[in-house]
Each structure stands twice: as structure tokens, then as C-alpha cells.
Design a protein around this motif. Structure first.
Motif, short mmCIF file in Angstrom:
data_model
loop_
_atom_site.label_atom_id
_atom_site.label_comp_id
_atom_site.label_asym_id
_atom_site.label_seq_id
_atom_site.Cartn_x
_atom_site.Cartn_y
_atom_site.Cartn_z
N ARG A 143 -14.39 46.04 -11.78
CA ARG A 143 -13.93 45.70 -10.43
C ARG A 143 -13.10 46.85 -9.86
NH1 ARG A 143 -10.42 41.00 -11.54
NH2 ARG A 143 -10.02 41.05 -9.29
N PHE A 144 -13.23 47.03 -8.54
CA PHE A 144 -12.61 48.18 -7.91
C PHE A 144 -11.08 48.06 -7.85
CE2 PHE A 144 -11.49 50.66 -3.99
CZ PHE A 144 -11.78 51.92 -4.52
N GLY A 145 -10.57 46.88 -7.49
CA GLY A 145 -9.12 46.70 -7.43
C GLY A 145 -8.43 46.96 -8.76
N PRO A 146 -8.88 46.31 -9.84
CA PRO A 146 -8.30 46.60 -11.15
C PRO A 146 -8.44 48.07 -11.57
CG PRO A 146 -9.44 44.51 -11.21
CD PRO A 146 -9.74 45.11 -9.88
N TRP A 147 -9.52 48.72 -11.14
CA TRP A 147 -9.65 50.15 -11.44
C TRP A 147 -8.50 50.95 -10.81
CZ3 TRP A 147 -10.84 54.27 -13.99
CH2 TRP A 147 -10.86 55.52 -13.36
N LEU A 148 -8.16 50.63 -9.56
CA LEU A 148 -7.07 51.35 -8.90
C LEU A 148 -5.74 51.09 -9.61
CD1 LEU A 148 -7.92 50.86 -5.10
CD2 LEU A 148 -8.48 52.80 -6.60
N LEU A 149 -5.52 49.85 -10.04
CA LEU A 149 -4.29 49.54 -10.79
C LEU A 149 -4.29 50.29 -12.11
CD1 LEU A 149 -1.67 48.01 -11.22
CD2 LEU A 149 -3.02 46.07 -12.09
N PHE A 150 -5.40 50.25 -12.83
CA PHE A 150 -5.49 50.99 -14.08
C PHE A 150 -5.23 52.47 -13.85
CE2 PHE A 150 -7.92 53.70 -16.92
CZ PHE A 150 -7.52 53.26 -18.17
N ALA A 151 -5.82 53.03 -12.78
CA ALA A 151 -5.65 54.45 -12.51
C ALA A 151 -4.19 54.81 -12.33
CB ALA A 151 -6.46 54.84 -11.26
N GLY A 152 -3.45 54.00 -11.58
CA GLY A 152 -2.04 54.28 -11.35
C GLY A 152 -1.21 54.16 -12.61
N LEU A 153 -1.46 53.10 -13.38
CA LEU A 153 -0.71 52.91 -14.63
C LEU A 153 -1.05 54.00 -15.65
CD1 LEU A 153 -1.04 49.03 -15.05
CD2 LEU A 153 1.01 50.32 -14.39
N TRP A 154 -2.33 54.33 -15.76
CA TRP A 154 -2.74 55.33 -16.76
C TRP A 154 -2.18 56.70 -16.42
CZ3 TRP A 154 -5.48 59.86 -17.37
CH2 TRP A 154 -5.86 60.19 -18.69
N ALA A 155 -2.22 57.06 -15.14
CA ALA A 155 -1.66 58.34 -14.74
C ALA A 155 -0.18 58.41 -15.10
CB ALA A 155 -1.86 58.56 -13.24
N THR A 156 0.55 57.32 -14.84
CA THR A 156 1.99 57.30 -15.08
C THR A 156 2.34 57.32 -16.56
OG1 THR A 156 2.34 56.06 -13.03
CG2 THR A 156 4.10 55.98 -14.68
N ILE A 157 1.65 56.51 -17.33
CA ILE A 157 2.02 56.31 -18.74
C ILE A 157 1.35 57.33 -19.66
CG2 ILE A 157 1.85 54.66 -20.67
CD1 ILE A 157 2.09 52.43 -18.54
N VAL A 158 0.20 57.81 -19.28
CA VAL A 158 -0.55 58.71 -20.16
C VAL A 158 -0.62 60.13 -19.62
CG1 VAL A 158 -2.68 59.08 -21.45
CG2 VAL A 158 -1.93 56.75 -20.94
N TYR A 159 -1.20 60.32 -18.44
CA TYR A 159 -1.45 61.70 -18.00
C TYR A 159 -0.16 62.47 -17.71
CZ TYR A 159 -2.89 65.90 -15.72
OH TYR A 159 -3.04 67.24 -15.42
N PHE A 160 0.77 61.90 -16.96
CA PHE A 160 1.96 62.66 -16.60
C PHE A 160 2.75 63.13 -17.84
CE2 PHE A 160 2.18 60.06 -12.37
CZ PHE A 160 1.09 60.77 -11.89
N PRO A 161 3.00 62.26 -18.83
CA PRO A 161 3.68 62.75 -20.03
C PRO A 161 2.88 63.80 -20.79
CG PRO A 161 3.86 60.37 -19.89
CD PRO A 161 2.86 60.78 -18.85
N VAL A 162 1.57 63.58 -20.96
CA VAL A 162 0.77 64.54 -21.74
C VAL A 162 0.70 65.88 -21.03
CG1 VAL A 162 -1.55 65.05 -22.61
CG2 VAL A 162 -0.55 62.78 -22.95
#
Length: 451
Positions: A143-162
Motif C-alpha cells: 500500500r502506498f500510504g504505509p510505504w510513505l510511513l515506512f520510508a520516513g521511519l526507515w530513513a530516520t532510524i536506519v539511513y541517517f545513522p548509517v
């Protein structure tokens, strides 16, 4: 030293980095076409929108706190201080034009020789495309909405620190940077770990948490538009020169060297992939050529500053062969990685990162010898630890993020929606007038990957 430093930017370096930032931004629409052509006609708009949606979400988060988490002062060896540059605080202001009457030069915040705002923009494009890469693993059913939520959370918790671990060097944007770059001293010039291994693992986890497509693997899911795939690969290759050569952060010899190694490895990987197809299946395919291009680009990304032409050729051949073979692993192990994010980005990222420890040479800008050039195992173990740390962290953190989204708002479309097509159910649109009726534009022919 106080950060950010204030001074006059070098105009040549600034011009190159503005161009590089634009080139890297172009890669995300290129990825949208690459992925969009690989899915069925009834999913192409959703596939494109997942890349475009990532641009919006990650672009906003990056300027609010993402840049600060990536390049701010190190906090517990985990991430940068999220408040140091919150909302790009301190990176605007100063004398932009100087004063001709007094001869005073411009005095603005800098990163190296370029305006800090240009560096922020360049690195924003890396964050955007890393998130967009994940979407290829979950085509047809997210689903598109959950994808956007996942994208924001993943960027914050995973990509930015790495990205802080890998890209934040001491004394550049803050006094203390990330541990992989500064303490471990693993070489990852443009993102083999932070971008490709990170996104590849995330794609694998999300595909498993989401579950298989209805009918997979018995039903062939054929690419509906191979010209789109090749167009996307061409845009990615074009933009990747900004990705790799732009990571020199200046118009200099390092940019020139990385430009050449990027060309060589990509050409070699494409030919190697086509050779594997020819020997295994009896024919070389357009899809294989496009995939080989991307595999070569992925593999040379961490190594482009540390190898010579022969090293780049070696990395390209190894990546082309291994990635061509790795895309079949999903059938053996039963995970539905729709568009081979694992086989191309995870495997390609690991190949490029680890082979630095073998074929790096002091002849190249990084100035390090790998095992094949008399450097022993010193650089190899550093590369392995860096790759392993990012892989493990992404595995655990992505699992947590995916499960949180799944058990709060849900991830997957209904069976009926999946059968009708996510373009229709998620966006109320169709790419083509016949999309609701046609499953493929090439009936009766099975893709090499789905055979």
C-alpha cells in the motif's frame, strides 16, 4: 575548529557539485522507469510513485534533521547531533556576494571548498535514492500510504545513522564523525555500505515481512515494458557519474579517476552478465544488459577511488557474474524479491566493498594497497567489518520498523486489490487503457528471471 567554517567558495568546485547533485537527483526518476518497466502493466504507476514519494518524504526530513543526524557532531558513535543543524540552522547567512567597493570576498558557511548548502543538497539525493531502491523488492502488493510511513521511519532510524558512520569524516562538517569512516577506516567512497548493502538488506526484510505475491513463483511476472527498463538504466548510468565522481566533492583529479573506473566496471559487468545469460540460457537479453549495467555501477561505487583500471575491470566482471547468478536465489530460498534488489544491490554492494580489500592500490587516489598489491589482509578485514556492521544493523532495525508499520496501519493490499492491480486500487489510475485486461505486453514468453 568551529563548524561550519566561513569563507569564500571555490567557483569551479561549486559548479561541479551543483551539477553532481542534479545528476544524482535524476537517478531517482531513472530508477522509477527502471523498476516501472520491470513490473506488470497494472502496477507501473504505483512503482513509479514509490520512488517519487520517497523524494518528497526524505527530502523534507533531510533538511529538518536528517542532515544533522548524518553530519552533525558524533553522539555515542551512533548518529550525529540531530539539533546541531536542525532546519539547516547555521548553514544559511553570511556575505554571499562580498563587497566590491572594499574588495571583501564572500563569507558563507562552507564544507571544504563549497557552500554548505550545496553539500546538503548533494547528500540529500543519496538519502532519497537509497530509500527508493528498497521499493523494488515489494512491487505489486504494498500500500502506498504505509510505504510513505515506512520510508520516513526507515530513513530516520536506519539511513541517517548509517550515513553518519560511513560519510561523516572528522573535521569536515563537525569535529568528530562516524566510526566506520574514522576509527575503522573502511573505504566506501560513494555508498556501497550506506546505500546498497543497506537498501538491499532492507528490501529483503520488507519482502519477507510483506509476504509473497499471489501466485508467485508459479505465475510468471513478466516485465511489461523493456524499453522503460533500458531508459531507466541509461538515466541511472548518466546520473551515477554525479554519484561517484561527485563524491570527490570538488572538480579535481579524484573526480576524474572515479569517473574512469565507473565507466570501466560498468561496461565489464554488463558484458559479464550477458555472457552468463548466453551460456546458461542460450541468449543474451535486454533485461540482462540493463541489469548488468546497474550491477556494475553498484559494485564500483565503494571502490571507485581505490582501484586502477585493472581493478575496476576485475570488480565489474565479478559483479556481473555473481549478480547474474544471485538473482535466482529468491527461487531457491523462497523470498519474493520482486525486482531483484537483493541480487543486484545487496550482492553487488558486498562484492564492491569486499574487493577493495583485494584490488585496492596506492596508484589510485585512496592510496591503500589491498591483498593482491602487497597490502596483506589489513584493508580486507576493515572492509568486512564495515559491511557486516551495516548489514546487521539494517537487518535488525528494518525488521523492527517493518513490523511496527505492519501491526499498526498494515502494509499489504487486499487479495482483491492485488488481483485488480495496485495502480487502480491505490491511485485510481491506469498507465494504459488496456491495463485492467492485460497481464503482459509479451504474452506467452517467460522472462529469464521468472523461468
Amino acid at each position: 575548529m568551529e563548524f561550519p567554517t566561513i569563507g569564500a567558495p571555490d567557483t569551479g568546485d561549486t559548479a561541479w557539485m551543483l551539477i553532481s547533485a542534479a545528476l544524482v537527483l535524476l537517478m531517482t526518476p531513472g530508477l522509477a522507469f527502471f523498476y516501472g518497466g520491470m513490473v506488470r502493466a497494472k502496477s507501473v504507476l504505483n512503482m513509479i510513485m514509490m520512488s517519487i514519494g520517497a523524494m518528497g518524504v526524505v527530502g523534507i526530513l533531510w533538511v529538518l534533521y536528517g542532515y544533522s543526524m548524518a553530519f552533525g557532531e558524533d553522539t555515542g558513535h551512533l548518529f550525529g547531533d540531530p539539533f546541531q543543524y536542525f532546519g539547516l540552522k547555521g548553514l544559511f547567512g553570511g556575505s554571499y556576494l562580498g563587497d566590491a567597493s572594499t574588495g571583501a570576498a564572500a563569507a558563507i558557511p562552507l564544507v571544504g571548498t563549497i557552500p554548505a548548502t550545496v553539500f546538503v543538497a548533494f547528500q540529500a539525493m543519496f538519502a532519497i535514492i537509497t530509500v527508493a531502491l528498497i521499493s523494488g523488492a515489494v512491487a505489486d502488493r504494498l500500500r502506498f500510504g504505509p510505504w510513505l510511513l515506512f520510508a520516513g521511519l526507515w530513513a530516520t532510524i536506519v539511513y541517517f545513522p548509517v550515513s553518519h558512520w560511513v560519510f561523516a569524516f572528522d573535521g569536515v562538517t563537525a569535529e568528530n564523525g562516524g566510526w566506520i569512516a574514522n576509527q575503522l577506516k573502511a573505504i566506501d567512497f560513494a555508498g556501497g555500505t550506506a546505500v546498497h548493502i543497506n537498501a538491499g538488506v532492507a528490501g529483503l526484510v520488507l519482502a519477507i515481512v510483506l509476504g509473497k505475491r499471489r501466485g508467485w513463483p508459479a505465475t510468471p511476472f513478466r516485465p511489461h515494458n523493456l524499453p522503460f527498463v533500458m531508459l531507466g538504466a541509461a538515466l541511472l548510468w548518466f546520473g551515477w557519474f554525479g554519484f561517484n565522481a561527485g563524491s570527490a566533492v570538488g572538480s579535481n583529479g579524484i573526480a576524474g579517476a572515479t569517473f574512469i573506473t565507473t565507466v570501466v566496471a560498468t561496461c565489464a559487468a554488463m558484458l559479464a552478465w550477458l555472457l552468463v545469460e548466453r551460456l546458461r540460457d542460450g541468449h543474451a537479453t535486454t533485461l540482462g544488459g540493463a541489469s548488468g549495467i546497474v550491477a556494475g555501477l553498484v559494485a564500483i561505487t565503494p571502490a571507485c577511488s581505490s582501484v586502477n583500471v585493472l581493478g575496476a575491470l576485475f570488480i565489474g566482471v565479478v559483479a556481473g557474474v555473481l549478480c547474474a547468478l544471485a538473482v535466482g536465489l529468491k527461487f531457491r530460498f523462497g523470498f519474493d524479491d520482486s525486482l531483484d534488489v537483493v541480487g543486484v544491490h545487496l550482492v553487488g554492494g558486498l562484492v564492491g566493498t569486499l574487493l577493495v580489500g583485494l584490488v585496492a592500490t596506492t596508484e589510485a587516489p585512496a592510496g591503500v594497497d589491498g591483498l593482491f598489491y602487497g597490502g596483506g589482509f589489513d584493508q580486507l578485514w576493515r572492509q568486512a567489518v564495515g559491511a557486516g556492521a551495516v548489514l546487521l544493523y539494517s537487518l535488525v532495525a528494518t525488521t523492527i520498523v517493518a513490523l511496527v508499520v505492519k501491526y499498526t496501519i498494515g502494509l499489504r493490499v487486499s487479495d482483491d486489490a492485488e488481483a485488480l492491480g495496485v495502480d487502480e486500487t491505490e491511485h485510481a489510475e491506469n498507465a494504459y487503457d488496456f491495463a485492467a485486461m492485460a497481464g503482459s505486453s509479451v504474452p506467452g514468453r517467460v522472462s529469464v528471471r521468472e523461468a
